[in-house]
Structures are given as C-alpha cells and as structure tokens.
Enzyme design. Structure first.
Site, PDB file in Angstrom:
ATOM      1  N   LYS A  65      11.980   2.834   4.933  1.00  0.00           N
ATOM      2  CA  LYS A  65      10.960   1.791   4.834  1.00  0.00           C
ATOM      3  C   LYS A  65      11.240   0.894   3.631  1.00  0.00           C
ATOM      4  CE  LYS A  65       6.002   1.153   4.036  1.00  0.00           C
ATOM      5  NZ  LYS A  65       6.181   0.409   2.799  1.00  0.00           N
ATOM      6  N   ARG A  66      11.708   1.491   2.554  1.00  0.00           N
ATOM      7  CA  ARG A  66      11.988   0.725   1.336  1.00  0.00           C
ATOM      8  C   ARG A  66      13.035  -0.363   1.588  1.00  0.00           C
ATOM      9  NH1 ARG A  66      13.239   4.712  -1.339  1.00  0.00           N
ATOM     10  NH2 ARG A  66      11.152   5.253  -2.084  1.00  0.00           N
TER      11      ARG A  66
END
Length: 503
Positions: free
Chosen positions: A264-265
């Site tokens: 997600k980062r």
C-alpha cells in the site's frame, strides 16, 4: 480434467490487496477453463486480527470485478459452512486424532519459556527451532517427555497448551508444484508447527488442510508466500492418510522498481491504488483509494491483473473474461515475480475506454460534473464521441471538452503568441462575414465555406485556423475545429470569434 474444485480463502483482516485479487482471478480462470467450481471460504480463525466490514469488502470487490463465486457464505453448497469460525467445532477432533496416533503432541511451554530458549540460542549464535533436536530432551514441556498422568493433570487443571505437529527426522520430501516443478525439502529443517492454539482455535495450517479435504478441493492455487508451508501441508495430508490436492504457487507482484513486494505504501507514494475499492479504516480514519473510485473499468483491472505473472504466449494483450478463461494455462504462469507497471494499467484502461458505449460514458460524465446538470444528454454523448480516443478516465473528459459547454474566459498566453500576427484581427473580421453567410447544416458545409475562402485569399491555412481554434477553445488543443463549430453552433462560434477580436 474432472471434478476441479478450487477455492479463494482470504482472511478478513483488512481490504483486499490486488495480489489477493490476482489469486482469486487465477483460481476462477482455472476453474472455468476446466468446467469446475470456484469457492469462497473466509478464513477467520485469527479473531485478534479480524476487521469489521472486511468480509463484505471482499465480496463487493469481486462483484465489482464480475468474478462470481459458485459457492460462498452467501451462496452455500453442500460443503458448508464457508466461514472457518463457523466450522470451529470440527477442527479439535482432527488435532486430537493426530495426538492419539503419535503424529502430534501437547506442548505446555509458556511464551516466556520459549522466549528464554530463543535468547539462549541467539547468545550462542544459533536459531531456536522447536523440533526433533530438542522436543524430547527435557528442557521443553510437552507430552513427549511428560507422563500421561502429568499431561492429564495439566489439562484438567486448565493449563494453557497448544498442539504441535511432530515433524519427521532425516527424511527428504520430494514435492510437486504445477508452476515450479519438483521441490525437495530436508525435514530436519522443519519446525513443529502449532496446529491448535491455546484459545481453542486451529491455526491456519490445520484448518486449511481439513477444510480443503472436506470441501474436496482438487487444486490449491495461492501466492508464493505460502511456499514455506508446502512441506507441512503435504506432511499433514500424509498424516491423515488423505490424497493431497495439486499445488500451484503464484509469483509475487513486485514494486514498480522490480525490487520487493508491492505494498500500500508504494501506491500512496507513487499515486496509484492497490485495492479494488476504496477502503475506509474505522480505527485510523485513513481512506485508501480504490481502482473503482479512480475511474478504472473493472474489465481493465481484470485484464492487467491477468498479465501479472501470466503470458498467453501470443501478441494479444486485450482479453475479455471469456477469452482469458479459454487461454489460461497454469503452466504459462512465470516463476519470477511480476513487476507492477502503473503506466501499463492506464494503457489497459485507455483501451477499454475506446469500446465503452458513448451513452454510458455520457451518463457517467454528466453525473460526475455539476456544470453539466442542465446539458442535454444526447449533446454530451455527441461530444464524447469526438474526444474519447484521447481519454483514459471519465475524469479526463472535462479538460478535453469544457469548451463545448462554455466559451473560454481567457486565452492561453503561449497560444496567443503563436497564433496572433499583425494581420490576424483583419482576417478574423473577414472570417466573421464568411461564417455569417455559411451554410451551417453540417460540419462539411462549414468546412467548405471557410476553406474555400482561405484558398481564395491565397494565404496559409495556419494564419486563420490557429487563431480560430484559440477563439473557440482558448488554446491550441481539441478535436477538429469544424466539429467544434458545428457542435456549438454558428451563433456561439461568431460570438467567440468576436471575443478574440476584442481581446
């Protein structure tokens, strides 16, 4: 291939990552290719990590992608229940069976005791592994070293315990994977995994094997991160005397740099979603973007996910779901990780934009833009037809079409510098007369009148067409000038030309 049954078995611990979606997709394609059954099983044995709403999110994501389940909690078949928490009562008997047969054992070691063992090993430059080399030497507290009376007394006294699998010593396992081929494992390096936890719930390993057996799963298609568990799972099937399913471990989806697993980062940092739908975290109030909300078509998402690790062996890149089913072959899935390319995902969406109906796009565009509230939908549809080959998302349409709905309030400085010459005002004043007298019943009649006048003047087309475009659009961009003039009408065209003359 007969009686193919596959399952997608996510844990409801948060939003569904596109890596999980890709796993579900490959299971679906394989099942449909072989006339089989695609099952959704919710693996919610880890109640500590359970997230409210996560199961519903998983189901809605698959519905948006148009990847239907044949069996699921909402569509039960003869192998339910389809949530592991609702199957809880059945797992203990299988763990007890292994203990009774000497293939598993009770372990009463506390977390503090195990931590002490780990630190002792680390101090000596070693790694602590709970298995054959120490489980019966007396330092660990388990039913292999305790008497039956002591074991019974501890259990009756309510002491916490787990059930561990008794992994074999001095054996070499020869395992098969559809994608990776033959895999050899030395059992001496395996630890005695916990099968049943002190909270009365099975671990993933036990529940997974029991459920796959009872649900008659024929093929387990899952992510590469489960490869380290393959040996234990084969050993469990053997311990129960069951036939193991065939296994296929899919490659990781890698960061755009090609190094490390996509997270997600990475999406937050580089500006792309990694979830199918928007996710609202009730604990942190964080909102994670989704492909749906970012304007991607579900068919495009399915298409680009299929190419993350799989290749049909042809030049074809655009596949409908049915075409993917027909072409899919697990043996054409790569072993190496698949690099995620955000630009390629946009390319796929652009391709799918071109085959969408103008009516559907016009409706979506109107609903997304307040400025179009009073504009006739048929007019919007005609505008979309002129510009959609330049668009990747519905959100692109306003920048591409705003001049069809309102006159430019200002003119681009660079465009003015390029288009306006000393004689431009005089030419535009003459053009006004030409347009006033022109037949505007079609684009072609307008084009004939204006181009005929330019030819008769024996001047370059750019001397008129560039300032005319600036007058209509406010910049040197947009579709064919005569399409714009026909769409906005003669009166509006004359008004905009006059505005530039006055400016």
């Amino acid at each position: 291939m007969s009686n193919v049954r596959v399952r997608f078995a996510p844990s409801p611990t948060g939003p569904l990552h596109i890596g999980g979606v890709r796993t579900a997709l490959f299971n679906y394609l394989f099942a449909k290719k072989h006339g089989g059954t695609f099952v959704l099983r919710i693996e919610d044995t880890d109640q500590n990590r359970f997230v409210e709403g996560a199961e519903d999110y998983i189901v809605k994501s698959m519905e948006w992608l148009n990847i239907p389940f044949d069996e699921s909690p909402a569509k039960p078949g003869q192998f339910g229940p389809y949530r592991q928490s609702e199957r809880k009562a059945m797992y203990k008997q299988y763990a007890d069976q292994l203990v009774a047969e000497g293939k598993a054992y009770y372990a009463f070691d506390t977390a503090e005791q195990l931590d002490t063992h780990r630190k002792d090993h680390e101090a000596n430059g070693k790694t602590f592994i709970y298995n054959w080399h120490n489980r019966e030497k007396g330092r660990l507290v388990n039913s292999l070293v305790l008497s039956e009376e002591d074991v019974k007394a501890k259990i009756d006294a309510g002491e916490d315990y787990v059930i561990r699998f008794k992994s074999p010593q001095d054996e070499t396992l020869v395992l098969q994977d559809i994608i990776r081929g033959e895999i050899k494992i030395d059992t001496n390096i395996l630890d005695d995994k916990v099968l049943f936890k002190s909270d009365g719930m099975p671990t993933y390993h036990l529940a997974n094997i029991v459920d796959d057996h009872l649900m008659k799963i024929s093929h387990v298609i899952r992510g590469e991160e489960w490869l380290p568990s393959l040996a234990l799972h084969y050993l469990l099937y053997d311990a129960f005397g069951w036939d193991a399913p065939e296994f296929a471990h899919l490659p990781l989806i890698l960061k755009p740099t090609g190094k490390g697993k996509l997270s997600k980062r990475d999406g937050d940092k580089l500006g792309f979603p990694v979830f199918p739908l928007e996710w609202n975290d009730s604990k942190t109030n964080d909102v994670s973007r989704g492909y749906n909300e970012d304007g991607y078509f579900p068919e495009a998402v399915v298409n680009f996910l299929a190419f993350l690790g799989w290749n049909p062996g042809t030049e074809q890149e655009i596949f409908s779901l049915d075409e993917l089913v027909n072409a899919f072959d697990l043996k054409k899935v790569n072993k190496a990780g698949a690099r995620f390319d955000p630009d390629k995902t946009k390319w796929f969406n652009h391709q799918y934009m071109q085959v969408q109906s103008n009516a559907g796009l016009a409706e979506a565009f109107k609903n997304s833009t307040s400025e179009l509230a009073d504009i006739d939908i048929n007019y919007i549809e005609m505008v979309i037809d002129l510009v959609k080959e330049r668009a990747t998302f519905v959100s692109d349409f306003w920048d591409l079409t705003h001049f069809f709905f309102a006159a430019p309030k200002e003119f681009d400085a660079k465009a003015l510098k390029k288009a306006i010459k000393d004689d431009t005002k005089q030419l535009l004043e003459e053009l006004v007369t030409v347009v006033e007298q022109a037949d505007d019943s079609s684009k072609e009649t307008l084009q004939t009148a204006i181009k005929g006048w330019i030819t008769s003047k024996e001047i370059g087309f750019g001397k008129v067409m560039m300032p005319l475009r600036v007058a209509l659009v406010g910049a040197l961009q947009g579709p064919d000038v005569f399409d714009i003039m026909f769409m906005i009408g003669k009166a509006e065209s004359l008004k905009r030309i006059q505005n530039l003359i006055e400016a």
